[in-house]
Scaffold this motif. Structure first.
Motif, PDB file in Angstrom:
ATOM      1  N   ASP A 231     -10.042   4.252   9.466  1.00  0.00           N
ATOM      2  CA  ASP A 231     -10.373   3.002  10.146  1.00  0.00           C
ATOM      3  C   ASP A 231      -9.343   1.903   9.916  1.00  0.00           C
ATOM      4  N   ASP A 232      -8.973   1.678   8.640  1.00  0.00           N
ATOM      5  CA  ASP A 232      -8.077   0.551   8.347  1.00  0.00           C
ATOM      6  C   ASP A 232      -7.068   0.838   7.246  1.00  0.00           C
ATOM      7  N   GLY A 233      -6.791   2.143   7.030  1.00  0.00           N
ATOM      8  CA  GLY A 233      -5.866   2.481   5.952  1.00  0.00           C
ATOM      9  C   GLY A 233      -6.440   2.144   4.591  1.00  0.00           C
ATOM     10  N   ALA A 234      -7.783   2.018   4.511  1.00  0.00           N
ATOM     11  CA  ALA A 234      -8.513   1.669   3.280  1.00  0.00           C
ATOM     12  C   ALA A 234      -8.153   0.282   2.763  1.00  0.00           C
ATOM     13  N   ALA A 235      -7.613  -0.562   3.647  1.00  0.00           N
ATOM     14  CA  ALA A 235      -7.233  -1.910   3.221  1.00  0.00           C
ATOM     15  C   ALA A 235      -8.438  -2.731   2.768  1.00  0.00           C
ATOM     16  N   SER A 236      -9.638  -2.386   3.261  1.00  0.00           N
ATOM     17  CA  SER A 236     -10.845  -3.121   2.885  1.00  0.00           C
ATOM     18  C   SER A 236     -11.393  -2.716   1.521  1.00  0.00           C
ATOM     19  N   LEU A 237     -10.860  -1.653   0.951  1.00  0.00           N
ATOM     20  CA  LEU A 237     -11.313  -1.177  -0.353  1.00  0.00           C
ATOM     21  C   LEU A 237     -10.403  -1.698  -1.453  1.00  0.00           C
ATOM     22  N   ASP A 238     -10.986  -2.198  -2.516  1.00  0.00           N
ATOM     23  CA  ASP A 238     -10.211  -2.626  -3.682  1.00  0.00           C
ATOM     24  C   ASP A 238      -9.855  -1.382  -4.498  1.00  0.00           C
ATOM     25  N   PRO A 239      -8.583  -0.996  -4.587  1.00  0.00           N
ATOM     26  CA  PRO A 239      -8.215   0.210  -5.337  1.00  0.00           C
ATOM     27  C   PRO A 239      -8.634   0.159  -6.806  1.00  0.00           C
ATOM     28  N   ARG A 240      -8.845  -1.050  -7.304  1.00  0.00           N
ATOM     29  CA  ARG A 240      -9.282  -1.149  -8.702  1.00  0.00           C
ATOM     30  C   ARG A 240     -10.665  -0.546  -8.899  1.00  0.00           C
ATOM     31  N   ASP A 241     -11.448  -0.426  -7.818  1.00  0.00           N
ATOM     32  CA  ASP A 241     -12.747   0.232  -7.928  1.00  0.00           C
ATOM     33  C   ASP A 241     -12.569   1.716  -8.261  1.00  0.00           C
ATOM     34  N   LEU A 242     -11.537   2.328  -7.717  1.00  0.00           N
ATOM     35  CA  LEU A 242     -11.242   3.722  -8.038  1.00  0.00           C
ATOM     36  C   LEU A 242     -10.786   3.852  -9.488  1.00  0.00           C
ATOM     37  N   ILE A 243      -9.975   2.910  -9.922  1.00  0.00           N
ATOM     38  CA  ILE A 243      -9.500   2.920 -11.314  1.00  0.00           C
ATOM     39  C   ILE A 243     -10.672   2.739 -12.273  1.00  0.00           C
ATOM     40  N   CYS A 342      -3.257  12.994  -7.119  1.00  0.00           N
ATOM     41  CA  CYS A 342      -4.078  13.895  -6.306  1.00  0.00           C
ATOM     42  C   CYS A 342      -4.551  13.180  -5.047  1.00  0.00           C
ATOM     43  N   LEU A 343      -4.987  11.938  -5.197  1.00  0.00           N
ATOM     44  CA  LEU A 343      -5.415  11.161  -4.040  1.00  0.00           C
ATOM     45  C   LEU A 343      -4.242  10.874  -3.108  1.00  0.00           C
ATOM     46  N   LEU A 344      -3.128  10.424  -3.652  1.00  0.00           N
ATOM     47  CA  LEU A 344      -1.973  10.073  -2.821  1.00  0.00           C
ATOM     48  C   LEU A 344      -1.421  11.286  -2.074  1.00  0.00           C
ATOM     49  N   GLY A 345      -1.352  12.426  -2.746  1.00  0.00           N
ATOM     50  CA  GLY A 345      -0.838  13.633  -2.107  1.00  0.00           C
ATOM     51  C   GLY A 345      -1.710  14.091  -0.955  1.00  0.00           C
ATOM     52  N   HIS A 346      -3.028  14.011  -1.127  1.00  0.00           N
ATOM     53  CA  HIS A 346      -3.932  14.400  -0.040  1.00  0.00           C
ATOM     54  C   HIS A 346      -3.894  13.402   1.105  1.00  0.00           C
ATOM     55  N   VAL A 347      -3.836  12.111   0.769  1.00  0.00           N
ATOM     56  CA  VAL A 347      -3.762  11.098   1.820  1.00  0.00           C
ATOM     57  C   VAL A 347      -2.508  11.305   2.668  1.00  0.00           C
ATOM     58  N   ALA A 348      -1.394  11.638   2.025  1.00  0.00           N
ATOM     59  CA  ALA A 348      -0.115  11.779   2.738  1.00  0.00           C
ATOM     60  C   ALA A 348      -0.153  12.863   3.803  1.00  0.00           C
ATOM     61  N   HIS A 366      -1.084   0.668  -0.252  1.00  0.00           N
ATOM     62  CA  HIS A 366      -2.248  -0.008  -0.820  1.00  0.00           C
ATOM     63  C   HIS A 366      -2.665   0.627  -2.147  1.00  0.00           C
ATOM     64  N   PHE A 367      -2.835   1.949  -2.127  1.00  0.00           N
ATOM     65  CA  PHE A 367      -3.237   2.644  -3.347  1.00  0.00           C
ATOM     66  C   PHE A 367      -2.088   2.693  -4.358  1.00  0.00           C
ATOM     67  N   GLY A 368      -0.895   2.993  -3.856  1.00  0.00           N
ATOM     68  CA  GLY A 368       0.242   3.163  -4.751  1.00  0.00           C
ATOM     69  C   GLY A 368       0.559   1.930  -5.569  1.00  0.00           C
ATOM     70  N   ALA A 369       0.440   0.738  -4.951  1.00  0.00           N
ATOM     71  CA  ALA A 369       0.728  -0.498  -5.672  1.00  0.00           C
ATOM     72  C   ALA A 369      -0.204  -0.662  -6.872  1.00  0.00           C
ATOM     73  N   ALA A 370      -1.468  -0.305  -6.688  1.00  0.00           N
ATOM     74  CA  ALA A 370      -2.429  -0.431  -7.791  1.00  0.00           C
ATOM     75  C   ALA A 370      -2.231   0.666  -8.836  1.00  0.00           C
ATOM     76  N   PHE A 371      -1.965   1.872  -8.375  1.00  0.00           N
ATOM     77  CA  PHE A 371      -1.866   3.003  -9.299  1.00  0.00           C
ATOM     78  C   PHE A 371      -0.610   2.945 -10.167  1.00  0.00           C
ATOM     79  N   THR A 372       0.445   2.331  -9.657  1.00  0.00           N
ATOM     80  CA  THR A 372       1.701   2.290 -10.425  1.00  0.00           C
ATOM     81  C   THR A 372       1.836   1.011 -11.237  1.00  0.00           C
ATOM     82  N   ARG A 373       0.798   0.203 -11.247  1.00  0.00           N
ATOM     83  CA  ARG A 373       0.852  -1.045 -12.033  1.00  0.00           C
ATOM     84  C   ARG A 373       0.903  -0.739 -13.532  1.00  0.00           C
ATOM     85  N   ASP A 374       0.132   0.275 -13.948  1.00  0.00           N
ATOM     86  CA  ASP A 374       0.089   0.618 -15.377  1.00  0.00           C
ATOM     87  C   ASP A 374       0.595   2.025 -15.656  1.00  0.00           C
ATOM     88  N   GLU A 375       1.096   2.701 -14.641  1.00  0.00           N
ATOM     89  CA  GLU A 375       1.627   4.052 -14.808  1.00  0.00           C
ATOM     90  C   GLU A 375       3.060   4.103 -14.298  1.00  0.00           C
TER      91      GLU A 375
END
Length: 425
Positions: A231-243, A342-348, A366-375
């Motif tokens: 729908d929107d590239g998951a832009a409406s979801l806060d990736p920190r919720d996944l973290i 795992c999430l990024l590879g499947h999304v791609a 969107h996801f990558g920016a959050a996931f690479t903040r501490d990794e």
């Protein structure tokens, strides 16, 4: 009849070697009619008219090739595998000394043949996939009104969706997911599910567990994360919720058995990818080597509790709220970067599944920016490339010509290469 001679045994006397798995794959496809007919005891004159339709194909590098065929006369399904199995009267084992495609100088190949649902490794399938048995064993007194197979990987696992209805006058329907695994693996799955449920994770409740490897789970509401991505590239979801969801995995998870991350098995997945796309072997090998080098140079982080199969299909949503975490089979110790990957590879690779996924770059950013903040970004994106690599061979669709499924496989290769390029930025 049985035989221990298989594609995975040590070389036979006289220096013979096991069949290359690419040859096994070609052989099963080319001789399906003859193998199926011989395996279920049909007269040889029936070979040419059988023409079974391949509905499932699974190539597991190092383990062999398995396939499921539908019989044209409507009498059911037949499974074939080159995987090594013990002798048994429960199925037929055909020793293949050399039909037209048998490589010269190789040891005999054994192909095991069985009628579905009597899968040699999944004894519970004969209960879960037969309506009368499923109702009796798992209905808790209710009537089974619908039974459909969601997924089936011969010798590995199956998922069925069963709809049960209470008896009149108060008719209420409920949906139950039946997961069929090897009995010891089903035990481990139920243990993991209960461990996560006790920690407050939104996993499906375990409704029943049978010794034959069938576990029944309640249906989780909502729709998968893939809907938001479309729908929107998951832009409406806060990736920190996944973290935060992963942060809630209990510490006891690190005491469970270790399972290698997808990217750590890049050599096996590259072998399967080369078998599917031989014309792209050089690029696949370069991708494999690139993933290995990238991860060797990256800081992959400490060992922590991980989901092990953390991607959009296993995350159930109501709006932007996470309400379900599915498929906890691989929960165990690992590295957080690999769960993110795992999430990024499947999304791609989603555009190779459905062309309606038009906002994949948005989702990756969107996801990558959050996931690479501490990794370490190299660990996250390099591992994601390994995940996409593992999905290339899976684009091979049973029953379809190569020119139909090959573009999707190539698209997955391109997606993996693009992920690896992100790791090198």
């Amino acid at each position: 009849m049985g035989s221990e001679a298989t594609a995975h045994q040590a070389p036979a006397d006289g220096g013979e070697s096991p069949w290359p798995e690419e040859s096994q794959l070609t052989f099963l496809t080319a001789h399906a009619s003859r193998l199926v007919a011989s395996g279920i005891g049909l007269d040889p004159s029936y070979y040419d008219s059988l023409q079974p339709t391949q509905v499932q194909l699974q190539h597991r590098p190092g383990a062999g090739v398995s396939a499921l065929y539908s019989l044209r006369d409507g009498s059911g399904f037949v499974g074939l595998t080159t995987e090594r199995l013990p002798e048994s009267d429960a199925y037929t084992q055909l020793r293949i000394p050399g039909w037209e495609l048998a490589p010269v100088g190789y040891a005999p190949l054994t192909v095991t043949v069985w009628r579905h649902p009597d899968d040699p490794r999944l004894p519970g399938l004969a209960t879960a996939a037969v309506p009368e048995r499923a109702e009796s064993a798992l209905g808790q007194g209710d009537v089974l009104t619908r039974l459909e197979t969601v997924a089936y990987r011969p010798l590995r696992r199956a998922v069925l969706r069963a709809t049960f209805s209470t008896r009149p006058p108060a008719v209420v329907e409920r949906v139950v997911y039946l997961k069929v695994m090897r009995p010891d693996q089903a035990d481990a799955l139920v243990e993991r599910s209960r461990l996560l449920a006790e920690a407050g994770l939104p996993v499906p409740p375990v409704l029943a567990h049978h010794h034959d490897g069938v576990a029944a789970f309640a249906e989780v509401p909502g729709s998968s994360l893939s809907r938001l991505i479309m729908d929107d590239g998951a832009a409406s979801l806060d990736p920190r919720d996944l973290i935060r969801l992963l942060d809630r995995l209990p510490s006891a998870v690190v005491d469970l058995p270790v399972r290698a991350a997808w990217a750590d098995r890049a050599d096996r997945y590259a072998e399967a990818a080369r078998a599917a796309l031989p014309d792209y072997s050089r690029r696949i090998t370069e991708l494999e080597e690139g993933v290995r080098t990238c991860l060797a140079e990256a800081d992959r982080g400490p060992v922590v509790p991980t989901h092990g199969d953390f991607y959009e299909a296993n995350l159930m949503m109501e709006g932007t709220r996470i309400v379900g975490l599915l498929d906890v089979d691989n929960v165990g110790p690992g590295r957080r970067a690999d769960d993110y990957a795992c999430l990024l590879g499947h999304v791609a690779v989603l555009p190779t599944v459905d062309e309606r996924y038009q906002l994949i770059d948005t989702a990756l950013e969107h996801f990558g920016a959050a996931f690479t903040r501490d990794e370490d970004p190299r660990a996250v994106w390099g591992s994601a490339a390994g995940v996409a690599l593992s999905l290339i061979a899976g684009a091979r669709a049973p029953g379809l010509e190569e020119d139909v499924w090959a573009p999707a496989a190539v698209g997955r290769l391109e997606a993996a290469e693009a992920l690896l390029a992100r790791a090198k930025r």
